[in-house]
Design a protein around this motif. Structure first.
Motif, mmCIF file in Angstrom:
data_model
loop_
_atom_site.group_PDB
_atom_site.id
_atom_site.type_symbol
_atom_site.label_atom_id
_atom_site.label_comp_id
_atom_site.label_asym_id
_atom_site.label_seq_id
_atom_site.Cartn_x
_atom_site.Cartn_y
_atom_site.Cartn_z
ATOM 1 N N SER A 1 0.859 -1.188 0.000
ATOM 2 C CA SER A 1 0.000 0.000 0.000
ATOM 3 C C SER A 1 0.896 1.240 0.000
ATOM 4 N N TYR A 2 0.685 2.123 -0.969
ATOM 5 C CA TYR A 2 1.524 3.308 -1.175
ATOM 6 C C TYR A 2 0.621 4.526 -1.171
ATOM 7 N N MET A 3 0.867 5.452 -0.239
ATOM 8 C CA MET A 3 -0.045 6.564 -0.044
ATOM 9 C C MET A 3 0.239 7.710 -1.020
ATOM 10 N N ILE A 4 -0.838 8.227 -1.618
ATOM 11 C CA ILE A 4 -0.752 9.347 -2.561
ATOM 12 C C ILE A 4 -1.196 10.645 -1.903
ATOM 13 N N GLU A 5 -2.285 10.611 -1.152
ATOM 14 C CA GLU A 5 -2.812 11.805 -0.483
ATOM 15 C C GLU A 5 -3.369 11.421 0.881
ATOM 16 N N GLU B 1 1.268 10.607 3.074
ATOM 17 C CA GLU B 1 1.686 10.761 1.672
ATOM 18 C C GLU B 1 3.154 10.386 1.468
ATOM 19 N N GLY B 2 3.385 9.480 0.515
ATOM 20 C CA GLY B 2 4.741 9.039 0.199
ATOM 21 C C GLY B 2 5.212 7.839 0.989
ATOM 22 N N ASP B 3 4.436 7.413 2.005
ATOM 23 C CA ASP B 3 4.812 6.257 2.810
ATOM 24 C C ASP B 3 4.305 4.970 2.167
ATOM 25 N N VAL B 4 4.934 3.856 2.519
ATOM 26 C CA VAL B 4 4.568 2.554 1.969
ATOM 27 C C VAL B 4 4.476 1.541 3.101
ATOM 28 N N ALA C 1 -10.231 12.529 4.294
ATOM 29 C CA ALA C 1 -10.161 11.579 3.190
ATOM 30 C C ALA C 1 -8.710 11.256 2.839
ATOM 31 N N CYS C 2 -8.504 10.073 2.260
ATOM 32 C CA CYS C 2 -7.171 9.694 1.819
ATOM 33 C C CYS C 2 -7.266 8.903 0.523
ATOM 34 N N SER C 3 -6.144 8.818 -0.161
ATOM 35 C CA SER C 3 -6.060 8.079 -1.418
ATOM 36 C C SER C 3 -4.698 7.413 -1.511
ATOM 37 N N GLY C 4 -4.677 6.237 -2.087
ATOM 38 C CA GLY C 4 -3.414 5.534 -2.253
ATOM 39 C C GLY C 4 -3.529 4.444 -3.291
ATOM 40 N N LEU C 5 -2.453 3.717 -3.463
ATOM 41 C CA LEU C 5 -2.375 2.632 -4.439
ATOM 42 C C LEU C 5 -2.153 1.327 -3.695
ATOM 43 N N GLN C 6 -2.898 0.302 -4.081
ATOM 44 C CA GLN C 6 -2.701 -1.006 -3.447
ATOM 45 C C GLN C 6 -2.447 -2.069 -4.500
ATOM 46 N N SER D 1 3.629 -11.270 8.246
ATOM 47 C CA SER D 1 4.543 -10.244 8.740
ATOM 48 C C SER D 1 4.160 -8.893 8.158
ATOM 49 N N TYR D 2 4.769 -7.843 8.716
ATOM 50 C CA TYR D 2 4.441 -6.467 8.329
ATOM 51 C C TYR D 2 5.716 -5.634 8.322
ATOM 52 N N ASP D 3 5.787 -4.657 7.420
ATOM 53 C CA ASP D 3 6.886 -3.706 7.403
ATOM 54 C C ASP D 3 6.372 -2.403 6.801
ATOM 55 N N ASP D 4 7.053 -1.304 7.081
ATOM 56 C CA ASP D 4 6.678 -0.032 6.475
ATOM 57 C C ASP D 4 7.914 0.840 6.316
ATOM 58 N N ALA D 5 7.775 1.879 5.520
ATOM 59 C CA ALA D 5 8.856 2.836 5.296
ATOM 60 C C ALA D 5 8.241 4.189 4.992
ATOM 61 N N THR D 6 8.920 5.244 5.414
ATOM 62 C CA THR D 6 8.461 6.591 5.088
ATOM 63 C C THR D 6 8.972 6.983 3.707
#
Length: 250
Positions: free
Chosen positions: A68-72, A89-92, A112-117, A132-137
């Motif tokens: 999941s990659y955040m756009i707004e 925004e910009g985080d994954v 509201a938010c928008s992103g790509l999955q 498992s789970y991971d994330d990055a800014t």
């Protein structure tokens, strides 16, 4: 690398509006009525738009990985591993569903938010791995100015986000002209995020998708003063059937 022009199954096609039962609306790239196939190793890709007081309550997935990659805006994530995280925004975020995981997704701070999955199939031998789970800014993701574009690597060389499939996921702001080179034997797609331009001479706009199963080079060009932003995603096929049953891929 061959000098032959890129080959793909179809020209650009418009994504399809999907309304989820929870009231969330998405623009789905594939599979759709227009392009009903998966793109091994990719199961599904869409841009989601979550309005305040909407979202996805706790639900179960298994047998694949989610990027999941955040756009707004921001999105609150919670899961059965005990993880809670807000991506902006910009985080994954990366979830390996494996044997089974539950998670929820809601807009953060009542906005509201928008992103790509993206759903990425797990190879047969990894279907039952521990979830498992991971994330990055966004600051963690490498961004480089190339000839004619600025490219952020969401997944791939230099990104801290790793999956069990060899792949690359690029966020590309085309400022002039840019060529995407797809590794031999890989499959993938382009998806329009903002603005419009051309791909191999065909008009390409936000919400459009170009599935690619046997291409080597694709030439993108910005059209006028408007921004032209796409994501370019490709990966090594597992060459195994993708058997999607709702939230499971077995």
């Amino acid at each position: 690398m061959s000098n032959e022009p890129a080959r793909h199954d179809t020209g650009p096609v418009a994504g399809e509006t999907v309304r989820h039962g929870t009231g969330v609306e998405s623009n789905r790239a594939f599979p759709t009525n227009t392009y009903p196939d998966h793109l091994d190793p990719f199961v599904l890709f869409e841009r989601f738009f979550i309005q305040p007081e909407r979202g996805f309550p706790m639900h179960t997935h298994g047998g694949f990985e989610i990027v999941s990659y955040m756009i707004e805006g921001g999105m609150d994530h919670g899961d059965s591993l005990g993880v809670t995280h807000t991506a902006t925004e910009g985080d994954v975020m990366r979830i390996t569903a494996g044997s089974e995981i539950q998670h929820s997704e809601f807009p953060a701070d009542g906005a509201a938010c928008s992103g790509l999955q993206l759903w990425v199939n797990l190879p047969r031998e990894a279907k039952e791995v521990e979830p498992s789970y991971d994330d990055a800014t966004g600051d963690d993701l490498p961004t480089e100015a190339e000839d004619g574009a600025t490219v952020t690597t969401v997944v791939g060389d230099g990104s801290p986000i790793e999956l069990r499939t060899r792949m690359e996921y690029l966020d590309v702001a085309v400022t002039d002209r840019w060529t995407w080179t797809i590794p031999d034997g890989w499959s993938g797609f382009l998806y329009g995020v903002d603005g419009h331009g051309t791909v191999d001479g065909d008009r390409f706009a936000a919400g459009d998708v170009l599935p690619v199963t046997s291409a080597e080079d694709l030439d993108l060009e910005r059209d006028g003063a408007e921004a032209f932003r796409v994501v370019a995603v490709a990966g090594s096929p597992h060459e195994e059937p993708i058997q999607q049953r709702g939230p499971y891929v077995r």
